[in-house]
Design an enzyme around this catalytic site. Structure first.
Site, PDB file in Angstrom:
ATOM      1  N   LYS A 189     -24.927  23.220  64.512  1.00 22.92           N
ATOM      2  CA  LYS A 189     -25.474  24.083  65.567  1.00 22.92           C
ATOM      3  C   LYS A 189     -26.887  23.691  65.955  1.00 22.92           C
ATOM      4  O   LYS A 189     -27.275  23.785  67.121  1.00 22.92           O
ATOM      5  CB  LYS A 189     -25.434  25.542  65.148  1.00 22.92           C
ATOM      6  CG  LYS A 189     -26.111  25.770  63.821  1.00 22.92           C
ATOM      7  CD  LYS A 189     -25.648  27.009  63.131  1.00 22.92           C
ATOM      8  CE  LYS A 189     -26.152  27.042  61.724  1.00 22.92           C
ATOM      9  NZ  LYS A 189     -25.235  26.513  60.744  1.00 22.92           N
ATOM     10  N   LYS A 202     -26.931  29.814  67.672  1.00 25.86           N
ATOM     11  CA  LYS A 202     -25.549  30.208  67.956  1.00 25.86           C
ATOM     12  C   LYS A 202     -25.465  30.924  69.309  1.00 25.86           C
ATOM     13  O   LYS A 202     -24.505  30.737  70.052  1.00 25.86           O
ATOM     14  CB  LYS A 202     -25.018  31.079  66.813  1.00 25.86           C
ATOM     15  CG  LYS A 202     -24.884  30.266  65.513  1.00 25.86           C
ATOM     16  CD  LYS A 202     -24.706  31.138  64.291  1.00 25.86           C
ATOM     17  CE  LYS A 202     -24.654  30.332  63.012  1.00 25.86           C
ATOM     18  NZ  LYS A 202     -24.727  31.142  61.801  1.00 25.86           N
ATOM     19  N   GLY A 231     -26.798  33.510  46.227  1.00 24.79           N
ATOM     20  CA  GLY A 231     -26.485  32.253  46.910  1.00 24.79           C
ATOM     21  C   GLY A 231     -26.187  32.411  48.392  1.00 24.79           C
ATOM     22  O   GLY A 231     -25.757  31.471  49.045  1.00 24.79           O
ATOM     23  N   GLU A 234     -30.540  30.617  51.729  1.00 28.83           N
ATOM     24  CA  GLU A 234     -30.900  29.270  51.280  1.00 28.83           C
ATOM     25  C   GLU A 234     -32.261  29.306  50.585  1.00 28.83           C
ATOM     26  O   GLU A 234     -32.990  30.296  50.680  1.00 28.83           O
ATOM     27  CB  GLU A 234     -30.953  28.348  52.492  1.00 28.83           C
ATOM     28  CG  GLU A 234     -29.578  28.253  53.121  1.00 28.83           C
ATOM     29  CD  GLU A 234     -29.499  27.224  54.214  1.00 28.83           C
ATOM     30  OE1 GLU A 234     -30.292  26.276  54.197  1.00 28.83           O
ATOM     31  OE2 GLU A 234     -28.630  27.387  55.071  1.00 28.83           O
ATOM     32  N   VAL A 271     -20.077  22.228  53.275  1.00 28.08           N
ATOM     33  CA  VAL A 271     -18.979  22.157  54.248  1.00 28.08           C
ATOM     34  C   VAL A 271     -18.174  20.863  54.072  1.00 28.08           C
ATOM     35  O   VAL A 271     -16.932  20.885  54.090  1.00 28.08           O
ATOM     36  CB  VAL A 271     -19.510  22.295  55.698  1.00 28.08           C
ATOM     37  CG1 VAL A 271     -18.348  22.363  56.674  1.00 28.08           C
ATOM     38  CG2 VAL A 271     -20.373  23.537  55.833  1.00 28.08           C
ATOM     39  N   GLU A 311     -16.137  23.733  66.780  1.00 26.23           N
ATOM     40  CA  GLU A 311     -15.767  25.144  66.511  1.00 26.23           C
ATOM     41  C   GLU A 311     -16.593  25.759  65.386  1.00 26.23           C
ATOM     42  O   GLU A 311     -17.009  26.921  65.447  1.00 26.23           O
ATOM     43  CB  GLU A 311     -14.270  25.216  66.159  1.00 26.23           C
ATOM     44  CG  GLU A 311     -13.757  26.609  65.904  1.00 26.23           C
ATOM     45  CD  GLU A 311     -13.866  27.522  67.121  1.00 26.23           C
ATOM     46  OE1 GLU A 311     -13.183  27.255  68.118  1.00 26.23           O
ATOM     47  OE2 GLU A 311     -14.649  28.493  67.070  1.00 26.23           O
ATOM     48  N   GLY A 364     -19.833  29.474  54.635  1.00 25.49           N
ATOM     49  CA  GLY A 364     -19.212  29.213  53.340  1.00 25.49           C
ATOM     50  C   GLY A 364     -18.322  27.987  53.383  1.00 25.49           C
ATOM     51  O   GLY A 364     -17.887  27.545  54.446  1.00 25.49           O
TER      52      GLY A 364
HETATM   53  P1  NAP Z   1     -25.468  20.567  52.658  1.00 25.33           P
HETATM   54  O1  NAP Z   1     -24.751  21.364  51.635  1.00 25.33           O
HETATM   55  O2  NAP Z   1     -26.931  20.438  52.588  1.00 25.33           O
HETATM   56  O3  NAP Z   1     -24.820  19.102  52.655  1.00 25.33           O
HETATM   57  C1  NAP Z   1     -25.337  18.027  53.392  1.00 25.33           C
HETATM   58  C2  NAP Z   1     -24.628  16.763  52.965  1.00 25.33           C
HETATM   59  O4  NAP Z   1     -25.020  15.731  53.855  1.00 25.33           O
HETATM   60  C3  NAP Z   1     -24.958  16.261  51.560  1.00 25.33           C
HETATM   61  O5  NAP Z   1     -23.811  15.667  51.019  1.00 25.33           O
HETATM   62  C4  NAP Z   1     -26.023  15.179  51.816  1.00 25.33           C
HETATM   63  O6  NAP Z   1     -25.959  14.141  50.884  1.00 25.33           O
HETATM   64  C5  NAP Z   1     -25.569  14.622  53.129  1.00 25.33           C
HETATM   65  N1  NAP Z   1     -26.647  14.078  53.947  1.00 25.33           N
HETATM   66  C6  NAP Z   1     -27.753  14.729  54.380  1.00 25.33           C
HETATM   67  N2  NAP Z   1     -28.487  13.910  55.153  1.00 25.33           N
HETATM   68  C7  NAP Z   1     -27.841  12.738  55.200  1.00 25.33           C
HETATM   69  C8  NAP Z   1     -28.111  11.509  55.834  1.00 25.33           C
HETATM   70  N3  NAP Z   1     -29.193  11.322  56.587  1.00 25.33           N
HETATM   71  N4  NAP Z   1     -27.240  10.483  55.666  1.00 25.33           N
HETATM   72  C9  NAP Z   1     -26.141  10.668  54.894  1.00 25.33           C
HETATM   73  N5  NAP Z   1     -25.819  11.807  54.272  1.00 25.33           N
HETATM   74  C10 NAP Z   1     -26.682  12.837  54.416  1.00 25.33           C
HETATM   75  O7  NAP Z   1     -25.129  21.135  54.125  1.00 25.33           O
HETATM   76  P2  NAP Z   1     -23.926  22.100  54.543  1.00 25.33           P
HETATM   77  O8  NAP Z   1     -24.268  23.497  54.197  1.00 25.33           O
HETATM   78  O9  NAP Z   1     -22.651  21.512  54.094  1.00 25.33           O
HETATM   79  O10 NAP Z   1     -24.039  22.026  56.147  1.00 25.33           O
HETATM   80  C11 NAP Z   1     -23.520  20.930  56.877  1.00 25.33           C
HETATM   81  C12 NAP Z   1     -23.503  21.285  58.356  1.00 25.33           C
HETATM   82  O11 NAP Z   1     -22.629  22.395  58.566  1.00 25.33           O
HETATM   83  C13 NAP Z   1     -24.851  21.706  58.930  1.00 25.33           C
HETATM   84  O12 NAP Z   1     -24.943  21.248  60.258  1.00 25.33           O
HETATM   85  C14 NAP Z   1     -24.787  23.231  58.909  1.00 25.33           C
HETATM   86  O13 NAP Z   1     -25.614  23.841  59.867  1.00 25.33           O
HETATM   87  C15 NAP Z   1     -23.325  23.428  59.254  1.00 25.33           C
HETATM   88  N6  NAP Z   1     -22.774  24.723  58.832  1.00 25.33           N
HETATM   89  C16 NAP Z   1     -22.888  25.102  57.538  1.00 25.33           C
HETATM   90  C17 NAP Z   1     -22.308  26.297  57.136  1.00 25.33           C
HETATM   91  C18 NAP Z   1     -22.386  26.739  55.703  1.00 25.33           C
HETATM   92  O14 NAP Z   1     -21.818  27.778  55.370  1.00 25.33           O
HETATM   93  N7  NAP Z   1     -23.024  25.988  54.819  1.00 25.33           N
HETATM   94  C19 NAP Z   1     -21.640  27.117  58.071  1.00 25.33           C
HETATM   95  C20 NAP Z   1     -21.540  26.693  59.392  1.00 25.33           C
HETATM   96  C21 NAP Z   1     -22.105  25.481  59.759  1.00 25.33           C
HETATM   97  P3  NAP Z   1     -27.062  13.999  49.700  1.00 25.33           P
HETATM   98  O15 NAP Z   1     -26.801  15.201  48.838  1.00 25.33           O
HETATM   99  O16 NAP Z   1     -26.729  12.705  49.079  1.00 25.33           O
HETATM  100  O17 NAP Z   1     -28.398  14.051  50.384  1.00 25.33           O
HETATM  101  N1  HSE Z   2     -27.075  30.510  57.123  1.00 26.51           N
HETATM  102  C1  HSE Z   2     -25.979  30.941  57.954  1.00 26.51           C
HETATM  103  C2  HSE Z   2     -25.683  32.418  57.702  1.00 26.51           C
HETATM  104  C3  HSE Z   2     -24.725  30.162  57.705  1.00 26.51           C
HETATM  105  O1  HSE Z   2     -26.292  33.056  56.834  1.00 26.51           O
HETATM  106  O2  HSE Z   2     -24.838  32.950  58.403  1.00 26.51           O
HETATM  107  C4  HSE Z   2     -24.705  28.857  58.428  1.00 26.51           C
HETATM  108  O3  HSE Z   2     -24.558  29.093  59.801  1.00 26.51           O
END
Ligand code: NAP
Ligand code: HSE
Length: 437
Positions: free
Chosen positions: A110, A210, A192, A195, A17, A134, A307
């Protein structure tokens, strides 16, 4: 209108994100000033491993990377913190300290809001700062702002939907291609969607978070993760899906929140949903949220629930709102909207219809034995179908109940499972119906 020419933000996290938010802000760069009267610049990007993250940025922006939170916290020019590291501990510290330091916060977290939302909203209010989220529910689909603003003139009675893309993808494959759960999960992992550790998705915990947030916002009363009854999709079989389809239904993992006369119902469960309902045709990794209010009646929101870019779309929308509020000196305009304290019902006190699949001895009197247990436990049976027998001695029976109390059906099933004529209770799946149906 107070006009800052440049608003500086810090991005915490450059993962899926965070990387998307960086790209979307870049793609909006030439229009941001026209839209908001102000430019937005990312001044710092916090990650744990700056070397690993450098590859995600063009050379000219690699200098933005830091692994020092203090550097961001102490920088008075940074007025917005965009928290995208995920998880609870570090994220909570960053958000709390940012709000206390007078910075606005946008997050997609969340996990954190579903558990510690109240504490963080209180901090935002005390410091008169925006705290927007949001993207925390259904990724790119606008639902928090519509509930808090566009639909604020309603008493909402129901908010429910498909809020997890991974499980919707798995159930779609099971339904359209007859795959069993394990095979569909393996495909979701390969593509992908799932997770590396898919537990939070397949066990319904992600959807539960949610539902807690949606219920809190829709009913103006705080619901936390622990209040939500959660059941995932790991026990659903291709046979259940086939039988459901023969009855004109799909099986979907639904998050349901209802504001009933005697309290809020909040749960996540695989459910049969009639194919006439618009949610039944929401397939693959798409999400959809269905709401009912006393004025608007039914409304549905559909789109990408996760995504890189869809989620970033929601995050950047929040960042723009923060900037507008700063420009008009009205930060903290819409903060916590939980001004009621409605009790949350125990799952055993909720009402649903049920689909049951039982393997029983194939002999005279078995149905009578079963129906007497149902009757004793106040479970009214709407339909009984005997499927093709697997062997001469065994029959498979599908039972659809009327709308019954969860505690009663559970009790009936425990008793039925001990009967000598019952070989196996193969499935008990809730059937979605509106409260008055
Ligand atoms: P992600 O791909 O695992 O990315 C996490 C990022 O945060 C990485 O750059 C990581 O850096 C950094 N990080 C982790 N812990 C840290 C810390 N303690 N201090 C500093 N940097 C740190 O996660 P993501 O999928 O982007 O998700 C981010 C948020 O969005 C989460 O709350 C998730 O629930 C929410 N979200 C995600 C999605 C989705 O589609 N992925 C959808 C809705 C909401 P390093 O790599 O250096 O550790
Ligand atoms: N893992 C979640 C999903 C995305 O499959 O919808 C992040 O909320």
């Amino acid at each position: 209108m107070e006009q800052e020419k440049i608003v500086y933000a810090a991005l915490l996290g450059l993962g899926t994100v965070g990387g998307g938010v960086y790209k979307v802000l870049k793609s909006q760069e030439s229009e941001t000033e026209k839209k908001l009267g102000t430019q937005i610049k990312i001044k710092k990007i916090l990650v744990r491993n700056t070397e690993k993250a450098a590859g995600k940025l063009p050379e000219e922006d690699r200098g933005l990377l830091t692994n020092s939170w203090e550097e961001i916290l102490q920088d008075p020019e940074i007025s917005i913190v965009i928290e995208l590291v995920g998880g609870i501990k570090a994220a909570k510290t960053y958000i709390s300290e940012a709000l206390q330091a007078g910075k606005h916060v946008v997050t997609a977290n969340k996990d954190l809001i579903a558990v510690h939302g109240k504490e963080l909203f209180d901090l935002a209010e005390e410091n008169n700062r925006d705290f927007l989220f949001e993207a925390a529910v259904a990724g790119g689909i606008p639902i928090i702002r519509p509930l808090k603003q566009c639909l604020a003139g309603n008493h909402m009675t129901e908010v429910m939907g498909i809020v997890n893309g991974t499980t919707n993808f798995i159930l779609t494959k099971m339904s359209q291609e007859g795959m069993e759960f394990e095979e569909a999960l393996a495909l979701a992992t390969d593509l992908g969607y799932a997770e590396a550790d898919p537990t939070a998705d397949i066990e319904g915990i992600d959807a539960g978070r949610k539902v807690a947030i949606l219920a809190s916002v829709a009913f103006n009363s705080r619901v936390v993760l622990d209040d939500v009854y959660i059941e995932g999709i790991t026990k659903i079989t291709a046979t259940d899906i086939r039988y459901a389809s023969e009855m004109g239904c799909a099986i979907k993992l639904l998050g349901v929140a209802r504001n009933t006369q005697d309290g809020i119902e909040a749960y996540v469960s695989p459910m049969l949903i009639p194919s006439s309902h618009p949610l039944s045709s929401v397939n693959d990794s798409y999400n959809a949220v269905f709401v009912h209010g006393d004025a608007v009646e039914d409304a549905m929101f559909f789109g990408r629930g996760a995504g890189e870019l869809p989620t970033a779309s929601a995050v950047v929308g929040d960042v723009f709102d923060v900037v507008r509020n700063m420009s008009y000196n009205c930060s903290g305009r819409i903060s916590c909207t939980c001004y009621k304290q409605i009790p949350v019902k125990k799952m055993e006190d909720t009402y649903n219809r049920f689909f049951l699949r039982l393997r029983v001895e194939d002999r005279c009197g078995v149905l009578a034995e079963l129906t007497s247990v149902f009757a004793k436990n106040h479970v009214s049976v709407a339909q009984i179908i005997q499927k093709d027998a697997k062997s001469k001695e065994e029959a498979e029976i599908v039972v659809i109940t009327s709308r019954v109390r969860e505690g009663d059906i559970q009790k009936a099933l425990s008793e039925i499972a001990t009967k000598e004529c019952v070989r196996k209770v193969s499935a008990m799946i809730r059937v979605y119906a509106k409260e008055n149906e």
